[in-house]
Scaffold this motif. Structure first.
Motif, mmCIF file in Angstrom:
data_model
loop_
_atom_site.group_PDB
_atom_site.id
_atom_site.type_symbol
_atom_site.label_atom_id
_atom_site.label_comp_id
_atom_site.label_asym_id
_atom_site.label_seq_id
_atom_site.Cartn_x
_atom_site.Cartn_y
_atom_site.Cartn_z
ATOM 1 N N TYR A 98 0.735 -1.256 0.082
ATOM 2 C CA TYR A 98 0.037 -0.077 0.077
ATOM 3 C C TYR A 98 0.842 1.469 -0.068
ATOM 4 N N VAL A 99 0.552 2.339 -0.871
ATOM 5 C CA VAL A 99 0.934 3.707 -0.618
ATOM 6 C C VAL A 99 0.066 4.630 -0.918
ATOM 7 N N GLU A 100 0.364 5.764 -0.572
ATOM 8 C CA GLU A 100 -0.608 7.029 -0.649
ATOM 9 C C GLU A 100 0.597 7.967 -1.324
ATOM 10 N N LEU A 101 -0.056 8.688 -2.185
ATOM 11 C CA LEU A 101 0.839 9.548 -3.259
ATOM 12 C C LEU A 101 0.116 10.901 -3.336
ATOM 13 N N GLN A 102 0.788 12.324 -3.128
ATOM 14 C CA GLN A 102 0.288 13.375 -3.433
ATOM 15 C C GLN A 102 1.011 13.784 -4.933
ATOM 16 N N PRO A 103 0.124 13.818 -5.909
ATOM 17 C CA PRO A 103 0.650 14.133 -7.194
ATOM 18 C C PRO A 103 1.123 15.719 -7.127
ATOM 19 N N ILE A 104 2.056 16.234 -7.768
ATOM 20 C CA ILE A 104 2.405 17.441 -8.054
ATOM 21 C C ILE A 104 2.766 17.902 -9.377
ATOM 22 N N ASN A 105 2.025 18.875 -10.005
ATOM 23 C CA ASN A 105 2.472 19.264 -11.283
ATOM 24 C C ASN A 105 3.940 19.980 -11.498
ATOM 25 N N ARG A 106 4.648 19.393 -12.418
ATOM 26 C CA ARG A 106 6.096 20.099 -12.435
ATOM 27 C C ARG A 106 5.902 21.466 -12.738
ATOM 28 N N ASP A 107 5.260 21.848 -13.650
ATOM 29 C CA ASP A 107 5.402 23.336 -13.891
ATOM 30 C C ASP A 107 5.109 24.075 -12.646
ATOM 31 N N ASP A 108 4.008 23.662 -12.127
ATOM 32 C CA ASP A 108 3.513 24.371 -11.031
ATOM 33 C C ASP A 108 4.464 24.338 -9.680
ATOM 34 N N PHE A 109 5.063 23.215 -9.769
ATOM 35 C CA PHE A 109 6.128 23.103 -8.504
ATOM 36 C C PHE A 109 7.297 24.197 -9.028
ATOM 37 N N LEU A 110 7.831 23.957 -10.381
ATOM 38 C CA LEU A 110 8.803 25.104 -10.632
ATOM 39 C C LEU A 110 8.560 26.555 -10.466
ATOM 40 N N LEU A 111 7.295 26.714 -10.824
ATOM 41 C CA LEU A 111 6.985 28.083 -10.570
ATOM 42 C C LEU A 111 6.996 28.676 -9.047
ATOM 43 N N HIS A 112 6.518 27.783 -8.443
ATOM 44 C CA HIS A 112 6.440 27.942 -6.910
ATOM 45 C C HIS A 112 7.999 27.984 -6.368
ATOM 46 N N ILE A 113 8.977 27.249 -6.785
ATOM 47 C CA ILE A 113 10.296 27.359 -6.656
ATOM 48 C C ILE A 113 10.923 28.602 -6.920
ATOM 49 N N TYR A 114 10.853 29.072 -8.018
ATOM 50 C CA TYR A 114 11.531 30.077 -8.705
ATOM 51 C C TYR A 114 10.922 31.554 -8.256
ATOM 52 N N ASN A 115 9.557 31.568 -7.328
ATOM 53 C CA ASN A 115 9.105 32.675 -7.100
ATOM 54 C C ASN A 115 9.733 33.093 -5.741
ATOM 55 N N ASP A 116 10.608 32.285 -5.051
ATOM 56 C CA ASP A 116 11.224 32.800 -4.051
ATOM 57 C C ASP A 116 12.739 32.018 -3.739
ATOM 58 N N LYS A 117 13.524 33.247 -3.323
ATOM 59 C CA LYS A 117 14.945 32.809 -3.413
ATOM 60 C C LYS A 117 15.389 31.906 -2.322
ATOM 61 N N ARG A 118 14.567 31.830 -1.168
ATOM 62 C CA ARG A 118 14.803 30.824 -0.334
ATOM 63 C C ARG A 118 14.457 29.389 -0.772
ATOM 64 N N ARG A 119 13.517 29.345 -1.553
ATOM 65 C CA ARG A 119 13.133 27.926 -2.132
ATOM 66 C C ARG A 119 14.244 27.508 -3.261
ATOM 67 N N GLN A 120 14.533 28.578 -4.128
ATOM 68 C CA GLN A 120 15.527 28.192 -5.019
ATOM 69 C C GLN A 120 16.961 27.814 -4.467
ATOM 70 N N HIS A 121 17.152 28.460 -3.518
ATOM 71 C CA HIS A 121 18.277 27.829 -2.476
ATOM 72 C C HIS A 121 18.185 26.350 -2.074
ATOM 73 N N CYS A 122 17.109 26.097 -1.474
ATOM 74 C CA CYS A 122 16.655 24.748 -1.144
ATOM 75 C C CYS A 122 16.639 23.789 -2.262
ATOM 76 N N TRP A 123 16.080 24.208 -3.443
ATOM 77 C CA TRP A 123 16.267 23.367 -4.711
ATOM 78 C C TRP A 123 17.478 22.829 -5.045
ATOM 79 N N SER A 124 18.583 23.850 -5.001
ATOM 80 C CA SER A 124 19.776 23.594 -5.391
ATOM 81 C C SER A 124 20.490 22.708 -4.620
ATOM 82 N N HIS A 125 20.258 22.915 -3.229
ATOM 83 C CA HIS A 125 20.757 21.833 -2.250
ATOM 84 C C HIS A 125 20.257 20.536 -2.473
#
Length: 261
Positions: A98-125
């Protein structure tokens, strides 16, 4: 995320939780647009989803597999499907439970990442850490594949190590002790420490041409035929020893022939 196997690779236990922490920080404030999905088992997750989808594991275990080998197992809090979402060569994501998953649209995810410098930093790490773990795991798998399936056997004086006329499926190396080479009941030579024997019949597919009898207590390393070439790659000195031994035995047999004439 955790690594299958009895001995975790160096640094894996420290870096794996770091990935989960970075994923939490990246997804903080993210607006999920899709409902969670559940599976009782799945052979390939991306047979059911578009490759532009990532997943956050909410419950259960997802295995990351390649060539029928499980590289990692992902658990609650792990972000999966990054390479698939960028249409890169990717392992298979599967589970037999058994597994439960939360789907995430790639484009929405990247837009969310690149709208914030802190999240960009986390993404790089996150990407650097993930690359480090995958590189470490690949190195560990390469070592396992190059490790020959050798076994160590102990013999007492007078024990038969190889019987003349038997099928040949192993190559041997004397780790300690000595042994006699017997052909048709006649001693034709001796073997000592580090000498490789039994290889010729393995290569030619013929029956054993001689018996090898321990003349003292012996410890012998036995390597299956299919793994002998792996042993040569992992320990080139074994090839040198084999060549030296063969040359020595040829010279010895030439001397015996001359003496008999």
């Amino acid at each position: 995320m955790y690594q299958n196997g009895t001995e975790p690779a160096t640094g894996f236990e420290a870096n794996s939780p770091r990935l989960q922490q970075l994923a939490r920080e990246m997804l903080l404030g993210f607006a999920y647009t899709q409902n969670t999905v559940t599976f009782e088992s799945v052979d390939d997750l991306y047979e059911h989803f578009d490759e532009d989808t990532l997943f956050l594991v909410k419950d259960g275990i997802i295995n990351i597999c390649s060539n029928e080998n499980t590289l990692f197992s992902c658990e609650e809090g792990d972000l999966i499907g990054i390479s698939q979402s960028f249409h890169l060569p990717s392992p298979t994501l599967m589970t037999d439970g058994y597994v439960e998953l939360q789907p995430i649209n790639r484009d929405d995810f990247l837009l969310h990442i690149y709208n914030d410098k802190r999240r960009q930093h986390c993404w790089s790490h996150y990407l650097v850490t993930l690359n480090s773990l995958l590189t470490e795991r690949l190195g560990a798998l390469s070592k396992e594949q190059l490790k020959p399936a050798a076994g160590f056997l102990n013999f007492s004086a007078g024990d038969t190590i190889i019987q003349q006329g038997d099928d040949a499926d192993m190559v041997y190396t004397i780790i300690s002790g000595n042994a006699d080479v017997i052909v048709d009941g006649v001693s034709v030579g001796e073997l000592g420490e580090d000498e490789v024997f039994g290889a010729m019949a393995v290569f030619t597919g013929e029956k054993r041409s001689a018996s090898i009898i321990a003349s003292t207590a012996c410890t012998v390393m036995a390597v299956p035929q299919q793994d002998f070439t792996v042993l040569i790659k992992a320990q080139p000195q074994a090839a040198v020893n084999l060549i030296e031994n063969l040359a020595r035995r040829i010279n010895m047999m030439n001397q015996q022939v001359l003496e008999q004439h």
